[in-house]
Motif scaffolding. Structure first.
Motif, mmCIF file in Angstrom:
data_model
loop_
_atom_site.group_PDB
_atom_site.id
_atom_site.type_symbol
_atom_site.label_atom_id
_atom_site.label_comp_id
_atom_site.label_asym_id
_atom_site.label_seq_id
_atom_site.Cartn_x
_atom_site.Cartn_y
_atom_site.Cartn_z
ATOM 1 N N LEU A 1 -22.674 15.029 -0.808
ATOM 2 C CA LEU A 1 -22.614 14.308 0.452
ATOM 3 C C LEU A 1 -21.979 12.941 0.200
ATOM 4 C CD1 LEU A 1 -26.222 13.167 1.492
ATOM 5 C CD2 LEU A 1 -25.736 14.116 -0.741
ATOM 6 N N ASP A 2 -21.240 12.471 1.099
ATOM 7 C CA ASP A 2 -20.893 12.913 2.430
ATOM 8 C C ASP A 2 -19.613 13.744 2.397
ATOM 9 O OD1 ASP A 2 -20.419 12.992 5.241
ATOM 10 O OD2 ASP A 2 -19.540 11.000 5.219
ATOM 11 N N LEU A 3 -19.594 14.812 3.177
ATOM 12 C CA LEU A 3 -18.419 15.685 3.198
ATOM 13 C C LEU A 3 -17.459 15.340 4.316
ATOM 14 C CD1 LEU A 3 -20.156 19.067 2.419
ATOM 15 C CD2 LEU A 3 -18.837 17.629 0.875
ATOM 16 N N GLY A 4 -17.713 14.233 5.021
ATOM 17 C CA GLY A 4 -16.734 13.839 6.030
ATOM 18 C C GLY A 4 -17.301 13.294 7.332
ATOM 19 N N THR B 1 -20.706 10.573 -2.568
ATOM 20 C CA THR B 1 -19.354 10.028 -2.448
ATOM 21 C C THR B 1 -19.124 9.665 -0.978
ATOM 22 O OG1 THR B 1 -17.013 10.474 -2.931
ATOM 23 C CG2 THR B 1 -18.284 12.298 -2.069
ATOM 24 N N ASP B 2 -18.053 8.923 -0.723
ATOM 25 C CA ASP B 2 -17.716 8.617 0.673
ATOM 26 C C ASP B 2 -17.157 9.867 1.347
ATOM 27 O OD1 ASP B 2 -14.443 8.226 0.872
ATOM 28 O OD2 ASP B 2 -15.252 7.899 -1.135
ATOM 29 N N GLY B 3 -17.188 9.895 2.676
ATOM 30 C CA GLY B 3 -16.789 11.079 3.435
ATOM 31 C C GLY B 3 -15.334 11.463 3.265
ATOM 32 N N GLY C 1 -15.212 13.060 -0.300
ATOM 33 C CA GLY C 1 -15.986 14.301 -0.298
ATOM 34 C C GLY C 1 -15.255 15.427 0.408
ATOM 35 N N ASN C 2 -14.680 15.093 1.562
ATOM 36 C CA ASN C 2 -13.940 16.092 2.316
ATOM 37 C C ASN C 2 -12.720 16.556 1.532
ATOM 38 O OD1 ASN C 2 -11.976 17.050 4.532
ATOM 39 N ND2 ASN C 2 -13.931 16.861 5.593
ATOM 40 N N MET C 3 -12.049 15.596 0.900
ATOM 41 C CA MET C 3 -10.844 15.874 0.111
ATOM 42 C C MET C 3 -11.162 16.810 -1.058
ATOM 43 S SD MET C 3 -7.738 14.872 0.290
ATOM 44 C CE MET C 3 -7.488 13.269 1.033
ATOM 45 N N PRO D 1 -25.109 8.679 9.198
ATOM 46 C CA PRO D 1 -25.522 10.006 8.745
ATOM 47 C C PRO D 1 -24.453 10.597 7.821
ATOM 48 C CG PRO D 1 -25.528 9.830 11.146
ATOM 49 C CD PRO D 1 -24.785 8.646 10.624
ATOM 50 N N ALA D 2 -24.831 11.582 7.036
ATOM 51 C CA ALA D 2 -23.899 12.222 6.104
ATOM 52 C C ALA D 2 -23.939 13.729 6.283
ATOM 53 C CB ALA D 2 -24.281 11.870 4.666
#
Lengths: 329, 329
Positions: free
Chosen positions: B137-140, B222-224, B227-229, B120-121
């Motif tokens: 997405l994904d934000l982490g 993007t990857d989590g 995305g979080n960064m 899940p994202a």
């Protein structure tokens, strides 16, 4: 010391590049410059000086050139000949405002890596609100990094921060998506362990992107993909906010008056966020300093990059990286 | 439709949560709420309403709790019971402003993934200068992503943008460190190929972080980790710039006057950059909508998250993801 210059690299070459060089030759009596470029194009900006030697080059690497191919094929390009001057021992370091990828390729294939360095890293000093700045690496030399690369980045960044920026015991942070030790992806989890065990650096743990401008660490290490992404996000958000502010200040007679009243304050904020003030980006892990001035460098920015290169040579940054890495391995 | 609410999650729970719920129950006649939480603590903010049912829970998952362990052990926590209501078919969706990691764990272990969804994202709509916004997405949710995950993110994000945000043919960009096809790390290079070949999305190629606020795409994958960064970098830079501006405007009598003159314009910029206006973050890839309101949610922000959840249920986002993914596999 001798510094080789790419006279043709950058948006405002050769004019601003040469103005930066002639300013530096006045201020630093111990530098001799070897300037590579098209003599005819450079002529209007050249002055006769006993410490500035001009070497004609027929080719130029363009911003649009494919980096590795350009370095391999354009053997007479100013950037390539500048790098060869360093490799052949004719110069101690080199500076270019040209194609970043090509400069990385020239560094790697012409100047060469220090023995034991797996991957060189691109680093620059980014602004913090307190004005001190922090060094971030890698900014994009190597998109797929291993934990061991991040450890070497930390060692190299610490040496630079100490030698060039005069920080006695630079703190090193690992850029991550949480501050707890177990946070992150496979890369950061493994890198954390290596960084924690290394005695040559002062590792303070994970740091978050949200806190970067608050001077959470003197040196921040990350893989080149993430570093490049974060750098461009900072540039994008800051640029967008300045443009929104500009629009707001220009929207009516009243706001235009407010703009006049705020002029100096706004200039101060802009200066704080302007990392070209801190000098250029350097490639760490090569046998000699290879410094990248911002592509849009004016004379002042290129001068800053020369000053930074001067410090790197003077304080033997590459020699110290070499001896520290051989001790680690 | 029935929406389950974590009455105890978030910095301003239960007061602001319940105010948001009671506002929503007036505005959306088709929603029945199941509110999970400590009855005694919620009592001051509860009103009797035929479409609001309160279910007492003795436990709360705190922001400091280790997510997976908290979800496994605190079986009587409001967040866990809310998720069970969805899993058991008593509710169609759920909303919490509590611990993000715990909500992701509750989504994964209690609500469960859609068959065929590998990971899940976490997604939210972020601001753009033109006011349209984009879904990232994904934000982490998943720090180490595979190319196949990014493809599923693109499909899920497109469905959401179409169904909930009403964009006929949402453009999808791959977040990368250059716009050329061959740029990036191993992950983005492989993901590019998959995205290009997928017929269920409108892929427009790589997009750079510098351009995100300029509405380069409706959906950005993007990857989590990245995305979080990027999300935290945007928050950090915007927050720091607002605080520098505030200091500048407060620095003298003259600048304070300028601040009064600019008041509405500054408020407008702040609103533009405030992504809580766009609703909460949603977990895509679960069998039912699991929505995360911002931890610092006030009643208005929590209300926005409910409105978003209502749209997700009404337009059958999860059902459409399910049927599209089974067709792809």
């Amino acid at each position: 010391m001798k510094i080789a210059i790419d006279g043709m690299g950058g948006d405002h070459a050769p004019k601003e590049i040469l103005e930066g060089v002639f300013q530096a030759v006045e201020d630093f009596q111990d530098i001799e410059f070897l300037v590579y470029g098209d003599e005819a194009k450079m002529a209007p900006y050249l002055k006769s000086h006993n410490r500035v030697k001009v070497i004609h080059c027929a080719e130029v690497i363009e911003g649009t050139d494919e980096p590795v191919r350009a370095v391999r094929r354009k053997k007479d390009a100013s950037m390539v000949k500048m790098a060869h001057a360093v490799a052949d021992g004719e110069a101690d370091a080199c500076v270019s405002a040209g194609n970043t990828g090509a400069l990385m390729a020239a560094g790697l294939f012409v100047v060469h890596r220090i023995d034991g360095i797996d991957r060189p890293a691109l680093s620059t000093t980014l602004p913090t609100l307190d004005g001190a700045g922090f060094d971030m690496l890698d900014l994009g030399a190597n998109a797929d990094a291993k934990p061991e690369n991040l450890l070497q980045y930390a060692i190299m960044g610490s040496i630079y921060a100490k030698k060039v920026r005069g920080i006695e015991k630079p703190t090193v942070g690992l850029l991550n998506i949480g501050t707890e030790e177990k946070k992150g992806n496979d890369l950061t989890k493994h890198a954390f362990t290596l960084l924690k065990e290394c005695e040559d650096i002062h590792f303070i743990g994970n740091v978050e992107a949200r806190e970067l401008l608050n001077h959470v660490a003197d040196v921040v290490v990350t893989d080149g993909f993430t570093g490049n992404m974060v750098l461009k996000t900072i540039e994008g958000v800051a640029g967008n906010m300045f443009s929104m502010l500009k629009d707001a200040f220009m929207s009516s007679t009243k706001t235009k008056l407010a703009a006049v009243m705020m002029k100096n304050n706004l200039k101060e904020i802009k200066t704080k966020m302007d990392y070209t003030e801190y000098g250029g980006a350097a490639l760490f892990g090569l046998k000699a300093p290879v410094v990248k001035a911002h592509g849009s460098s004016n004379a002042k920015a290129f001068y800053s990059a020369i000053r930074q290169t001067h410090l790197m040579v003077e304080h033997e940054v590459c020699e110290t990286i070499d001896s520290t890495i051989s001790k680690e391995n």
